[in-house]
Design an enzyme around this catalytic site. Structure first.
Site, PDB file in Angstrom:
ATOM      1  N   ASP A  18     -31.295  18.724  74.482  1.00 26.10           N
ATOM      2  CA  ASP A  18     -30.557  18.375  73.306  1.00 26.10           C
ATOM      3  C   ASP A  18     -31.139  18.992  72.298  1.00 26.10           C
ATOM      4  OD1 ASP A  18     -27.864  18.496  71.982  1.00 26.10           O
ATOM      5  OD2 ASP A  18     -28.525  16.412  71.384  1.00 26.10           O
ATOM      6  N   ASP A  47     -23.585  15.080  75.172  1.00 21.37           N
ATOM      7  CA  ASP A  47     -24.361  15.253  75.865  1.00 21.37           C
ATOM      8  C   ASP A  47     -24.038  14.878  77.412  1.00 21.37           C
ATOM      9  OD1 ASP A  47     -26.473  17.048  74.057  1.00 21.37           O
ATOM     10  OD2 ASP A  47     -26.536  15.095  73.525  1.00 21.37           O
ATOM     11  N   ASP A  58     -28.792  12.589  74.101  1.00 20.12           N
ATOM     12  CA  ASP A  58     -28.883  11.276  73.688  1.00 20.12           C
ATOM     13  C   ASP A  58     -27.370  11.154  72.868  1.00 20.12           C
ATOM     14  OD1 ASP A  58     -28.522  13.460  71.198  1.00 20.12           O
ATOM     15  OD2 ASP A  58     -28.975  11.950  69.822  1.00 20.12           O
TER      16      ASP A  58
END
Length: 705
Positions: A397, A597, A593
């Site tokens: 990410d 996600d 995080d």
């Protein structure tokens, strides 16, 4: 339009207090794509729908199994000491009394503490689905009956397997307790995610606004969203404007401007401004519910290592039963008698019980996971380590993982006659006292340059646009390029600078004339560059997934040398991209995080969550980094490979032990050497096997991450 337009200077009405969302989500075990707000029957197969999220009773189940495990350990430890002491020359109790004490201690361990295991094992026979529970109850049951027979019929103190049966049961209960705890934690986090949707909504009717339950909303209803409130349904704004915090879905820290015609999602936060929302979908049909369903269904699926263990057990159990029966019949036919045959048959069942095999993996995991914890890496399950060790692609990410997740001033572009210091001073003065992320970025930049901001008057904010204020006699305007254009400011110079920018833009005008432009971007973590390099050395392809703009994503990818990346991804889009990479032959892992996600973390073969991330990300991921540094990602991969190597070595030794031990237990050496497997020899062999596994596992303490 820029992402820099939200400002929180204006006082807003107090938002309604959100309590736990009413109801739950239900799905069909045969058709997981079916999602409903209420219990009922599946429209496809007619089966009753089941709760998608584990209920709070899971916490009680974990507590019950934990209590049984504790009692089993407290009784099993003295039992083990009493039984094994004679091997080192210690006789803690008289021989006859020792056997009775061992039986008394083993009874509650096996038949009260181990009651859930007996139920599972019995069901495996009833349903003709043999598994490790089948072998566990056979082995422990046979060991107990053999021991009782030896004690009652012959008064012997040899041939007692009470401690072996009890030790096996303690280890199995410990595994069941850890699994129950994991389910309880997963259910708790999913329930918190469901609570992101408020329980009530303000329904707009001809007679006025009325508070109704979210479960009563239908497509086409018109609801009013107040400043500071959470949005209860997916829909389209029909009147008004605001800036919406969508970080729980996109992971991006900057609020997004919304106006009439814009779509918004349930669970996101209305920072400021009131608007009317036409409901497009509510309850089980929202984007947030889809995320919850993806995560919950992934958590309910079985890991490949578990499926493999079940397949091996389905073959291993009948083979062992067959060998035990052959041993009994062979001894009777060969004239050894039914007593010798029974003892040997029981010995086969006992030595085949998954004791050494059960220790091979947990011991390596215990040592390796302990070493990981000392380096700030929390490992939640063995399947994650197995899959991470084989990963060939790691998807990262952007916001909060590769970047800090905090906007910073990237560049300052003053127009004549202003300098960079002048422009930053003007912006800091206008934003003085604001808590908005962009305002704080401006103020931090000014403080870093020791610029002192001044007080302004006549301050006004236009959420979704910008701000205006007076500094002395000068009028200041700050906001998006569109905001300044609407107020008659020439924007050609702004557009020339901002056209190729990968950052957010803050345009500034003084006295109706362009004064300059600030660009804002999320800063890349200092350790991100070395992470990409280390991944290459490990043979892992780095990739990036983000919900951010194409220009912003390209800038980050280019600066880090990442060639495989996707921008503008929705939460489900990230998961779909991982599936696409899997179909191309990659073994995927994901590091992220945020709530956005979690679907990707759930579908990835292995998943890593940053410790500062959301609870649902951490509960979805198999590995959690407790420290903010990215070095833990590389350390996790190295650790997983080292642990899997040791596990394979341990399993190889444990299988070799069983391959050699079962024939000896059956009495293959008796015709040649007169040797039958005695309890002392069996205990010594098990101890040697355990010591070898432990010693090999302890080597993991020397690994450097």
């Amino acid at each position: 339009m820029s992402d820099c337009c939200h400002h929180n200077h204006l006082k807003t009405a107090n938002p309604p207090v959100a309590s736990a969302a009413e109801g739950s989500l239900y799905t069909c075990p045969m058709h997981p794509e079916i999602l409903a707000d209420k219990a009922g029957d599946c429209p496809k197969c007619g089966m009753p729908l089941e709760p998608l999220i584990p209920s709070v009773e899971e916490d009680d189940e974990a507590a019950r199994i934990g209590n049984r495990t504790l009692v089993a350990a407290l009784l099993g430890l003295p039992l083990l000491v009493i039984a094994m002491a004679p091997m080192v020359g210690l006789h803690l109790l008289p021989d006859r009394l020792s056997g009775w004490v061992e039986m008394a201690l083993s009874l509650p361990v096996l038949f009260w503490c181990g009651a859930p295991i007996w139920v599972k094992g019995w069901r495996s026979f009833i349903g003709a689905q043999l598994n490790m529970f089948s072998l566990i109850i056979l082995g422990t049951g046979a060991a107990f009956l053999q021991s009782v027979a030896s004690l009652l019929l012959g008064g012997a103190t040899h041939g007692l397997y009470f401690e072996a049966a009890s030790t096996i049961m303690v280890l199995v209960l410990l595994g069941q307790w850890l699994e129950a705890r994991g389910r309880a934690r997963a259910g708790s986090s999913l329930r918190e995610l469901l609570d992101l949707t408020p329980p009530k909504a303000l329904l707009v009717t001809p007679g006025g606004d009325h508070e109704v339950s979210v479960s009563e909303l239908h497509p086409g209803d018109l609801i009013r969203i107040l400043p500071g409130g959470k949005i209860p349904a997916d829909g389209t704004i029909t009147e008004g404007w605001s800036s919406i915090d969508e970080s729980m879905l996109t992971g991006e820290p900057l609020p997004v401007e919304k106006q009439a015609g814009s779509r918004v999602s349930a669970g996101t936060l209305n920072r400021q401004g009131s608007f009317l929302l036409r409901v497009d979908s509510a309850g089980a049909g929202t984007l947030l519910s889809g995320i919850i369903a993806t995560v919950a269904q992934a958590q309910r699926s079985r890991a490949p290592v578990q499926q493999l263990a079940d397949k091996v057990a389905s073959l291993f159990v009948p083979i062992v039963l067959g060998l035990s029966a052959i041993t009994l019949i062979a001894w009777i036919l060969l004239g050894g008698g039914w007593l010798m045959g029974l003892q040997s048959a029981v010995a086969v069942l006992l030595i085949a019980c998954p004791c050494s095999l059960g220790l091979a993996t947990p011991m390596a995991l215990m040592v390796g996971i302990g070493q990981a914890a000392r380096h700030g890496i929390l490992v939640r399950d063995a399947a994650s380590l197995q899959n991470l060790s084989a990963a060939t692609l790691l998807a990262l990410d952007k916001t909060g993982t590769l970047t800090e997740g905090r906007p910073e001033i990237a560049s300052i572009h003053p127009f004549t006659p202003y300098t960079e210091m002048d422009l930053l001073s003007l912006a800091a003065s206008a934003e003085r006292g604001s808590e908005h992320p962009l305002a704080r970025a401006i103020i931090r930049a000014a403080e870093d340059r020791s610029i002192i901001s001044d007080s302004v008057i006549d301050f006004m904010a236009w959420p979704g646009g910008g701000i205006s204020a007076r500094l002395g006699e000068r009028e200041l305007l700050l906001g998006s390029i569109a905001f300044l254009r609407e107020r008659g400011i020439p924007v050609t110079d702004f557009e020339e600078i901002g056209s190729d920018s990968a950052s957010g833009l803050i345009a500034i005008a003084v006295e109706g004339k362009p004064a300059g432009l600030l660009t804002v971007r999320d800063t890349i973590r200092p350790s991100a560059g070395s992470l990409i390099t280390e991944l290459g050395l490990l043979g892992v392809t780095p990739a990036m997934l983000t919900g951010d703009r194409m220009e912003t994503a390209r800038a980050v990818a280019d600066s880090l040398g990442i060639t495989l990346w996707r921008a503008g991804c929705s939460p489900q889009g990230k998961a779909e991209q991982l599936r696409a990479w899997e179909s191309q032959g990659y073994r995927t892992a994901m590091a992220g995080d945020g709530i956005n996600d979690s679907p990707a973390l759930a579908v990835a073969s292995a998943s890593i969550a940053m410790g500062a991330g959301s609870d649902i990300a951490k509960e979805t991921a198999g590995i959690i980094l407790l420290r903010p540094s990215l070095e833990g990602i590389v350390g996790s991969i190295r650790l997983s490979r080292a642990i899997l190597k040791v596990i394979r070595q341990n399993l190889l030794f444990a299988f070799a032990y069983n391959i050699l031990g079962i024939p000896i237990a059956a009495g293959i050496l008796y015709p040649f050497f007169g040797i039958l497997l005695s309890p002392m020899i069996a205990a010594a062999a098990m101890s040697f096997s355990s010591v070898s596994v432990i010693a090999n596992s302890l080597r993991l303490r020397r690994i450097r991450l």
